[in-house]
Design a protein around this motif. Structure first.
Motif, PDB file in Angstrom:
ATOM      1  N   SER A 117     -30.672 -14.145  12.545  1.00 16.70           N
ATOM      2  CA  SER A 117     -31.825 -13.969  11.612  1.00 16.70           C
ATOM      3  C   SER A 117     -33.267 -13.851  12.428  1.00 16.70           C
ATOM      4  CB  SER A 117     -31.852 -14.640  10.403  1.00 16.70           C
ATOM      5  OG  SER A 117     -32.019 -16.050  10.851  1.00 16.70           O
ATOM      6  N   GLU A 118     -34.129 -13.115  12.035  1.00 17.11           N
ATOM      7  CA  GLU A 118     -35.509 -13.069  12.809  1.00 17.11           C
ATOM      8  C   GLU A 118     -36.570 -13.180  11.770  1.00 17.11           C
ATOM      9  OE1 GLU A 118     -36.284  -8.779  13.602  1.00 17.11           O
ATOM     10  OE2 GLU A 118     -34.178  -8.362  12.980  1.00 17.11           O
ATOM     11  N   SER A 119     -37.807 -13.606  12.619  1.00 17.26           N
ATOM     12  CA  SER A 119     -39.033 -13.479  11.933  1.00 17.26           C
ATOM     13  C   SER A 119     -39.914 -13.316  13.061  1.00 17.26           C
ATOM     14  CB  SER A 119     -39.127 -14.985  11.229  1.00 17.26           C
ATOM     15  OG  SER A 119     -39.287 -16.126  12.446  1.00 17.26           O
ATOM     16  N   TRP A 120     -41.052 -13.354  12.674  1.00 18.12           N
ATOM     17  CA  TRP A 120     -42.424 -12.928  13.754  1.00 18.12           C
ATOM     18  C   TRP A 120     -42.211 -13.890  14.887  1.00 18.12           C
ATOM     19  CZ3 TRP A 120     -46.282 -15.840  15.578  1.00 18.12           C
ATOM     20  CH2 TRP A 120     -47.468 -15.060  16.295  1.00 18.12           C
ATOM     21  N   ARG A 121     -42.018 -15.308  14.438  1.00 16.92           N
ATOM     22  CA  ARG A 121     -41.930 -16.461  15.461  1.00 16.92           C
ATOM     23  C   ARG A 121     -40.651 -16.658  16.060  1.00 16.92           C
ATOM     24  NH1 ARG A 121     -45.757 -21.563  14.217  1.00 16.92           N
ATOM     25  NH2 ARG A 121     -47.291 -19.718  14.348  1.00 16.92           N
ATOM     26  N   TYR A 122     -39.591 -16.764  15.309  1.00 14.90           N
ATOM     27  CA  TYR A 122     -38.323 -17.168  15.818  1.00 14.90           C
ATOM     28  C   TYR A 122     -37.220 -16.068  15.543  1.00 14.90           C
ATOM     29  CZ  TYR A 122     -40.847 -21.466  15.651  1.00 14.90           C
ATOM     30  OH  TYR A 122     -41.812 -22.472  15.566  1.00 14.90           O
ATOM     31  N   THR A 123     -36.217 -16.174  16.539  1.00 21.89           N
ATOM     32  CA  THR A 123     -34.824 -15.604  16.217  1.00 21.89           C
ATOM     33  C   THR A 123     -33.781 -16.778  16.165  1.00 21.89           C
ATOM     34  OG1 THR A 123     -35.616 -13.507  17.251  1.00 21.89           O
ATOM     35  CG2 THR A 123     -33.215 -14.146  16.931  1.00 21.89           C
ATOM     36  N   SER A 124     -33.286 -17.035  14.928  1.00 22.80           N
ATOM     37  CA  SER A 124     -32.247 -18.146  14.638  1.00 22.80           C
ATOM     38  C   SER A 124     -30.893 -17.287  14.882  1.00 22.80           C
ATOM     39  CB  SER A 124     -32.423 -18.714  13.437  1.00 22.80           C
ATOM     40  OG  SER A 124     -33.651 -19.082  13.130  1.00 22.80           O
ATOM     41  N   VAL A 125     -30.326 -17.789  16.077  1.00 18.10           N
ATOM     42  CA  VAL A 125     -28.861 -17.228  16.489  1.00 18.10           C
ATOM     43  C   VAL A 125     -27.691 -18.444  16.088  1.00 18.10           C
ATOM     44  CG1 VAL A 125     -27.505 -17.073  18.399  1.00 18.10           C
ATOM     45  CG2 VAL A 125     -29.698 -15.936  18.485  1.00 18.10           C
ATOM     46  N   PHE A 126     -27.012 -18.195  15.347  1.00 15.91           N
ATOM     47  CA  PHE A 126     -25.811 -19.135  14.922  1.00 15.91           C
ATOM     48  C   PHE A 126     -24.626 -18.604  15.470  1.00 15.91           C
ATOM     49  CE2 PHE A 126     -26.233 -15.809  11.649  1.00 15.91           C
ATOM     50  CZ  PHE A 126     -24.938 -15.310  11.467  1.00 15.91           C
ATOM     51  N   ASN A 127     -23.682 -19.535  15.723  1.00 15.34           N
ATOM     52  CA  ASN A 127     -22.544 -19.423  16.712  1.00 15.34           C
ATOM     53  C   ASN A 127     -21.349 -19.927  15.441  1.00 15.34           C
ATOM     54  OD1 ASN A 127     -20.007 -19.282  18.015  1.00 15.34           O
ATOM     55  ND2 ASN A 127     -20.938 -20.889  19.365  1.00 15.34           N
ATOM     56  N   GLY A 128     -20.419 -18.923  14.856  1.00 14.55           N
ATOM     57  CA  GLY A 128     -19.362 -19.264  14.068  1.00 14.55           C
ATOM     58  C   GLY A 128     -18.074 -18.777  14.915  1.00 14.55           C
ATOM     59  N   CYS A 129     -18.195 -18.861  16.155  1.00 11.82           N
ATOM     60  CA  CYS A 129     -16.885 -18.243  16.760  1.00 11.82           C
ATOM     61  C   CYS A 129     -15.882 -19.369  17.099  1.00 11.82           C
ATOM     62  CB  CYS A 129     -17.234 -17.732  18.003  1.00 11.82           C
ATOM     63  SG  CYS A 129     -18.538 -16.444  17.903  1.00 11.82           S
ATOM     64  N   GLY A 130     -16.299 -20.968  16.917  1.00 10.41           N
ATOM     65  CA  GLY A 130     -15.157 -21.560  17.111  1.00 10.41           C
ATOM     66  C   GLY A 130     -15.190 -22.437  18.300  1.00 10.41           C
ATOM     67  N   GLY A 131     -16.372 -22.360  19.217  1.00 10.94           N
ATOM     68  CA  GLY A 131     -16.329 -22.990  20.281  1.00 10.94           C
ATOM     69  C   GLY A 131     -17.805 -22.854  20.791  1.00 10.94           C
ATOM     70  N   ALA A 132     -18.147 -23.459  21.945  1.00 14.29           N
ATOM     71  CA  ALA A 132     -19.476 -23.171  22.470  1.00 14.29           C
ATOM     72  C   ALA A 132     -19.593 -21.830  23.295  1.00 14.29           C
ATOM     73  CB  ALA A 132     -19.892 -24.379  23.472  1.00 14.29           C
ATOM     74  N   TYR A 133     -20.710 -21.373  23.094  1.00 12.37           N
ATOM     75  CA  TYR A 133     -20.860 -19.849  23.816  1.00 12.37           C
ATOM     76  C   TYR A 133     -22.206 -19.883  24.262  1.00 12.37           C
ATOM     77  CZ  TYR A 133     -17.040 -16.912  21.904  1.00 12.37           C
ATOM     78  OH  TYR A 133     -15.948 -16.306  21.533  1.00 12.37           O
ATOM     79  N   THR A 134     -22.393 -19.603  25.515  1.00 15.33           N
ATOM     80  CA  THR A 134     -23.595 -19.236  26.070  1.00 15.33           C
ATOM     81  C   THR A 134     -24.291 -17.925  25.843  1.00 15.33           C
ATOM     82  OG1 THR A 134     -22.993 -20.397  28.079  1.00 15.33           O
ATOM     83  CG2 THR A 134     -24.972 -19.258  28.320  1.00 15.33           C
ATOM     84  N   LEU A 135     -25.337 -17.801  25.063  1.00 19.14           N
ATOM     85  CA  LEU A 135     -26.030 -16.527  24.322  1.00 19.14           C
ATOM     86  C   LEU A 135     -27.334 -16.359  24.669  1.00 19.14           C
ATOM     87  CD1 LEU A 135     -24.344 -17.335  20.678  1.00 19.14           C
ATOM     88  CD2 LEU A 135     -23.567 -15.759  22.399  1.00 19.14           C
ATOM     89  N   GLN A 136     -27.747 -15.254  24.525  1.00 18.41           N
ATOM     90  CA  GLN A 136     -29.065 -14.577  24.876  1.00 18.41           C
ATOM     91  C   GLN A 136     -29.265 -13.501  23.748  1.00 18.41           C
ATOM     92  OE1 GLN A 136     -28.430 -11.496  28.474  1.00 18.41           O
ATOM     93  NE2 GLN A 136     -29.750 -13.270  28.617  1.00 18.41           N
ATOM     94  N   VAL A 137     -30.710 -13.087  23.547  1.00 23.37           N
ATOM     95  CA  VAL A 137     -30.849 -12.363  22.459  1.00 23.37           C
ATOM     96  C   VAL A 137     -31.452 -10.972  23.433  1.00 23.37           C
ATOM     97  CG1 VAL A 137     -32.594 -11.813  20.644  1.00 23.37           C
ATOM     98  CG2 VAL A 137     -31.693 -13.938  20.923  1.00 23.37           C
ATOM     99  N   LEU A 138     -31.022  -9.791  23.030  1.00 22.58           N
ATOM    100  CA  LEU A 138     -31.163  -8.552  23.349  1.00 22.58           C
ATOM    101  C   LEU A 138     -32.261  -8.003  22.427  1.00 22.58           C
ATOM    102  CD1 LEU A 138     -31.130  -5.985  25.575  1.00 22.58           C
ATOM    103  CD2 LEU A 138     -29.132  -5.329  23.911  1.00 22.58           C
ATOM    104  N   TYR A 139     -33.491  -7.636  22.949  1.00 21.77           N
ATOM    105  CA  TYR A 139     -34.628  -7.005  22.232  1.00 21.77           C
ATOM    106  C   TYR A 139     -34.737  -5.573  22.253  1.00 21.77           C
ATOM    107  CZ  TYR A 139     -35.915 -12.157  21.808  1.00 21.77           C
ATOM    108  OH  TYR A 139     -36.241 -13.360  21.536  1.00 21.77           O
TER     109      TYR A 139
END
Length: 204
Positions: free
Chosen positions: A148-170
């Motif tokens: 989900s996104e806002s002016w200040r923050y992009t909140s990334v959630f992981n529901g994949c069942g394990g730790a993932y290394t993630l980044q946001v593409l703009y």
């Protein structure tokens, strides 16, 4: 002397009426067509001679999940395969890759569908064909990793069942730093004053 002028006026009125009818019957302007965003698909995978890689997804331009209408990728930069497609702007797109063997056998990549939310700027994917659901550095993340996104923050959630290394593409093609996200939410930069909205979450 007045008769011809009256006839001339009548002819002019008829011409004006015909022009108005023609204008009213004209097709809508091109500006009324739905906006579309170019997607440049790039996926890395090694294949056997005679294999063909495709992108397929829920958008009509990606075959609406029909492998027979999927978008063929070009192997000119092998092992990177590439193709271009136009999809509706501001509309989420789910997609995956598949490989068709020379004998017609189809192999789908593993894991959930990949998710894009294109805006109005071209998007380039830098994917790796997933041989397992959690293939590292596989590019655009599956739908179980959302945001989900806002002016200040992009909140990334992981529901994949394990730790993932993630980044946001703009929207402008830039990316955030990579962070390990467990089964929880992590905060990344928002879209800021220049409306640089997120278009995807990528698996680093």
């Amino acid at each position: 002397m007045q008769g011809p002028r009256r006839r001339h006026a009548s002819a002019g009125a008829a011409a004006a009426l015909a022009g108005a009818l023609l204008f009213s019957a004209s097709p809508p302007a091109a500006a009324d067509a739905p906006a579309q965003t170019p997607i440049h698909f790039q996926v890395t995978t090694r294949t056997d001679w005679g294999d063909q890689v495709f992108a397929v997804g829920d958008a009509p331009a990606l075959g609406a999940w029909d492998p027979a209408r999927a978008v063929p990728l070009d192997a000119h930069g092998y092992p990177a395969w590439t193709a271009d497609a136009l999809v509706a702007s501001h509309t989420p797109v789910e997609y995956k890759y598949l490989v068709k063997k020379a004998d017609g056998t189809i192999t789908w990549e593993e894991g959930a569908n990949r998710l894009l939310r294109p805006w109005d700027a071209p998007v380039t994917t830098r994917d790796t064909f997933r041989v397992s659901a959690g293939t590292p550095a596989s590019g655009i993340a599956p739908t179980c990793a959302g945001w989900s996104e806002s002016w200040r923050y992009t909140s990334v959630f992981n529901g994949c069942g394990g730790a993932y290394t993630l980044q946001v593409l703009y929207r402008d093609g830039s990316t955030s730093t990579c962070r390990e996200v467990a089964a929880a939410t992590a905060t990344f930069p928002g879209y800021g004053p220049y409306e640089n909205h997120p278009v995807a979450v990528s698996h680093c």
